[in-house]
Design a protein around this motif. Sequence first.
Motif, PDB file in Angstrom:
ATOM      1  N   ILE A 149       7.628  -4.356  -9.432  1.00 49.84           N
ATOM      2  CA  ILE A 149       7.207  -5.759  -9.350  1.00 49.84           C
ATOM      3  C   ILE A 149       8.338  -6.672  -9.817  1.00 49.84           C
ATOM      4  CG2 ILE A 149       5.455  -7.427 -10.005  1.00 49.84           C
ATOM      5  CD1 ILE A 149       4.514  -4.953  -8.362  1.00 49.84           C
ATOM      6  N   ASP A 150       9.002  -6.285 -10.882  1.00 49.54           N
ATOM      7  CA  ASP A 150      10.118  -7.085 -11.373  1.00 49.54           C
ATOM      8  C   ASP A 150      11.222  -7.197 -10.325  1.00 49.54           C
ATOM      9  OD1 ASP A 150       8.851  -7.460 -13.781  1.00 49.54           O
ATOM     10  OD2 ASP A 150       9.925  -5.850 -14.816  1.00 49.54           O
ATOM     11  N   THR A 151      11.489  -6.085  -9.629  1.00 46.40           N
ATOM     12  CA  THR A 151      12.522  -6.088  -8.589  1.00 46.40           C
ATOM     13  C   THR A 151      12.165  -7.060  -7.460  1.00 46.40           C
ATOM     14  OG1 THR A 151      13.119  -3.796  -9.063  1.00 46.40           O
ATOM     15  CG2 THR A 151      13.758  -4.672  -6.912  1.00 46.40           C
ATOM     16  N   VAL A 179      -4.661  14.246 -13.459  1.00 47.59           N
ATOM     17  CA  VAL A 179      -4.273  12.833 -13.459  1.00 47.59           C
ATOM     18  C   VAL A 179      -5.440  11.997 -12.962  1.00 47.59           C
ATOM     19  CG1 VAL A 179      -1.819  13.276 -13.137  1.00 47.59           C
ATOM     20  CG2 VAL A 179      -3.282  13.052 -11.140  1.00 47.59           C
ATOM     21  N   SER A 180      -5.438  10.744 -13.350  1.00 52.68           N
ATOM     22  CA  SER A 180      -6.502   9.831 -12.945  1.00 52.68           C
ATOM     23  C   SER A 180      -6.427   9.548 -11.450  1.00 52.68           C
ATOM     24  CB  SER A 180      -6.376   8.522 -13.722  1.00 52.68           C
ATOM     25  OG  SER A 180      -7.247   7.539 -13.212  1.00 52.68           O
ATOM     26  N   HIS A 181      -7.578   9.257 -10.843  1.00 50.61           N
ATOM     27  CA  HIS A 181      -7.617   8.849  -9.447  1.00 50.61           C
ATOM     28  C   HIS A 181      -7.188   7.392  -9.268  1.00 50.61           C
ATOM     29  CE1 HIS A 181     -10.684  12.209  -8.262  1.00 50.61           C
ATOM     30  NE2 HIS A 181      -9.443  12.620  -8.279  1.00 50.61           N
ATOM     31  N   ARG A 182      -7.080   6.671 -10.373  1.00 46.83           N
ATOM     32  CA  ARG A 182      -6.719   5.263 -10.299  1.00 46.83           C
ATOM     33  C   ARG A 182      -5.234   5.095  -9.998  1.00 46.83           C
ATOM     34  NH1 ARG A 182     -10.244   1.586 -12.565  1.00 46.83           N
ATOM     35  NH2 ARG A 182      -8.500   0.228 -13.114  1.00 46.83           N
ATOM     36  N   PHE A 183      -4.925   4.114  -9.182  1.00 48.08           N
ATOM     37  CA  PHE A 183      -3.543   3.797  -8.849  1.00 48.08           C
ATOM     38  C   PHE A 183      -3.097   2.589  -9.669  1.00 48.08           C
ATOM     39  CE2 PHE A 183      -4.674   6.462  -5.418  1.00 48.08           C
ATOM     40  CZ  PHE A 183      -3.522   6.867  -4.747  1.00 48.08           C
ATOM     41  N   SER A 184      -1.814   2.525  -9.933  1.00 44.73           N
ATOM     42  CA  SER A 184      -1.266   1.358 -10.616  1.00 44.73           C
ATOM     43  C   SER A 184       0.176   1.165 -10.175  1.00 44.73           C
ATOM     44  CB  SER A 184      -1.329   1.527 -12.143  1.00 44.73           C
ATOM     45  OG  SER A 184      -0.582   2.663 -12.548  1.00 44.73           O
ATOM     46  N   PHE A 185       0.633  -0.077 -10.226  1.00 48.11           N
ATOM     47  CA  PHE A 185       1.999  -0.383  -9.836  1.00 48.11           C
ATOM     48  C   PHE A 185       2.950  -0.151 -10.997  1.00 48.11           C
ATOM     49  CE2 PHE A 185       0.020  -2.756  -6.357  1.00 48.11           C
ATOM     50  CZ  PHE A 185       0.876  -2.444  -5.311  1.00 48.11           C
ATOM     51  N   ASP A 186       4.128   0.310 -10.683  1.00 51.10           N
ATOM     52  CA  ASP A 186       5.202   0.401 -11.661  1.00 51.10           C
ATOM     53  C   ASP A 186       5.762  -1.014 -11.831  1.00 51.10           C
ATOM     54  OD1 ASP A 186       7.717   0.702 -12.948  1.00 51.10           O
ATOM     55  OD2 ASP A 186       7.889   2.754 -12.214  1.00 51.10           O
ATOM     56  N   ALA A 227       5.557  10.777  -8.392  1.00 51.59           N
ATOM     57  CA  ALA A 227       5.154  11.127  -9.754  1.00 51.59           C
ATOM     58  C   ALA A 227       4.388  12.452  -9.773  1.00 51.59           C
ATOM     59  CB  ALA A 227       4.291  10.011 -10.338  1.00 51.59           C
ATOM     60  N   ARG A 228       3.484  12.648  -8.824  1.00 55.98           N
ATOM     61  CA  ARG A 228       2.657  13.865  -8.813  1.00 55.98           C
ATOM     62  C   ARG A 228       3.489  15.098  -8.515  1.00 55.98           C
ATOM     63  NH1 ARG A 228      -0.104  16.869 -10.853  1.00 55.98           N
ATOM     64  NH2 ARG A 228      -2.214  17.543 -10.301  1.00 55.98           N
ATOM     65  N   SER A 229       4.505  14.943  -7.707  1.00 53.22           N
ATOM     66  CA  SER A 229       5.335  16.091  -7.335  1.00 53.22           C
ATOM     67  C   SER A 229       6.108  16.639  -8.526  1.00 53.22           C
ATOM     68  CB  SER A 229       6.316  15.702  -6.223  1.00 53.22           C
ATOM     69  OG  SER A 229       5.623  15.303  -5.063  1.00 53.22           O
ATOM     70  N   ARG A 230       6.341  15.789  -9.523  1.00 54.83           N
ATOM     71  CA  ARG A 230       7.132  16.215 -10.678  1.00 54.83           C
ATOM     72  C   ARG A 230       6.280  16.825 -11.789  1.00 54.83           C
ATOM     73  NH1 ARG A 230       9.543  11.116  -9.697  1.00 54.83           N
ATOM     74  NH2 ARG A 230       8.459  10.239 -11.498  1.00 54.83           N
ATOM     75  N   CYS A 234       0.840  -1.205   0.000  1.00 54.07           N
ATOM     76  CA  CYS A 234       0.000   0.000   0.000  1.00 54.07           C
ATOM     77  C   CYS A 234       0.873   1.252   0.000  1.00 54.07           C
ATOM     78  CB  CYS A 234      -0.912   0.013   1.219  1.00 54.07           C
ATOM     79  SG  CYS A 234      -2.225  -1.244   1.212  1.00 54.07           S
ATOM     80  N   GLN A 235       1.898   1.236   0.830  1.00 59.72           N
ATOM     81  CA  GLN A 235       2.771   2.412   0.898  1.00 59.72           C
ATOM     82  C   GLN A 235       3.598   2.575  -0.362  1.00 59.72           C
ATOM     83  OE1 GLN A 235       4.757   2.030   4.772  1.00 59.72           O
ATOM     84  NE2 GLN A 235       3.388   3.650   5.478  1.00 59.72           N
ATOM     85  N   LEU A 236       3.987   1.470  -0.985  1.00 53.14           N
ATOM     86  CA  LEU A 236       4.709   1.560  -2.243  1.00 53.14           C
ATOM     87  C   LEU A 236       3.868   2.302  -3.284  1.00 53.14           C
ATOM     88  CD1 LEU A 236       7.018   0.858  -4.182  1.00 53.14           C
ATOM     89  CD2 LEU A 236       5.970  -1.397  -4.495  1.00 53.14           C
ATOM     90  N   LEU A 237       2.596   1.939  -3.392  1.00 49.93           N
ATOM     91  CA  LEU A 237       1.690   2.630  -4.310  1.00 49.93           C
ATOM     92  C   LEU A 237       1.597   4.118  -3.985  1.00 49.93           C
ATOM     93  CD1 LEU A 237      -1.534   0.502  -4.942  1.00 49.93           C
ATOM     94  CD2 LEU A 237       0.131   1.271  -6.619  1.00 49.93           C
ATOM     95  N   ILE A 238       1.412   4.417  -2.710  1.00 45.28           N
ATOM     96  CA  ILE A 238       1.206   5.804  -2.294  1.00 45.28           C
ATOM     97  C   ILE A 238       2.454   6.646  -2.533  1.00 45.28           C
ATOM     98  CG2 ILE A 238       0.808   7.287  -0.282  1.00 45.28           C
ATOM     99  CD1 ILE A 238      -0.964   4.977   0.830  1.00 45.28           C
TER     100      ILE A 238
END
Length: 224
Positions: free
Chosen positions: A192-194, A181-188, A171-174, A161-165
């Motif tokens: 996941i590969d790491t 931006v969309s309200h939807r969250f997604s994993f980088d 991303a938003r800060s940049r 959960c914290q990884l997503l947040i």
Amino acid sequence: MLSRSSEVISFARAFLEPLAVYTLLSEKITLVDLAFDARVNEVYTLAEAAYQVHLNDYKIAAIPPALTYGPVVMGWREKRVAESATYWWQGLTRGRLDPAIETCIHRDAGRLTTVAEFENRYLELFEAPQDSRSKSLGLFCNPLYNFRPEDRPVFWRMLMCQLLIYRRISARSRLPEGIKVSHRFSFDMRDIDTIQRAGEIKDDLLESSLNVALQYSSGLLGGK
């Protein structure tokens, strides 16, 4: 309750540092600030959500597929040794979380502690187990002791959960303020590969924890 492990000390600071930033920010930011800049409002909302994750262990455990989790029971010391996934406390109360965060704040200077300052504070509290601050910091570190995802599945979900947040905050800060931006969250997928390359978590546990994190985060920004 504390450990002198350099790994525990390092991870404790890593987890406390963004929470300390949020604490300092919450003492200075105003409703006017939040109303004026949508991006600041979103980042602050997400920072507060990262803080709340530590308090929502029961809620996160109950998200389907629900985990059996009940650390506040008679005989918990013995039970958590036999069934740590169920009986090892993996969250915190606000009364313990806030004092733990304070160990990462240099109040006189109005800033975060340096790595050396935090380590010194940690070791001072290690030598003072009866100090209430030592107990709070010890409870914050509690899920880290001998951590494995299968033994602390609730905490593992909390980390996802914290990884997503935190990724969303980064991303938003940049982005410029006017960009929607969309309200939807997604994993980088690189994250996941790491995790998968580490090879220390079963695929079904990883998949379920990712799904839980997406469910938990779905309403954080007021949308689906």
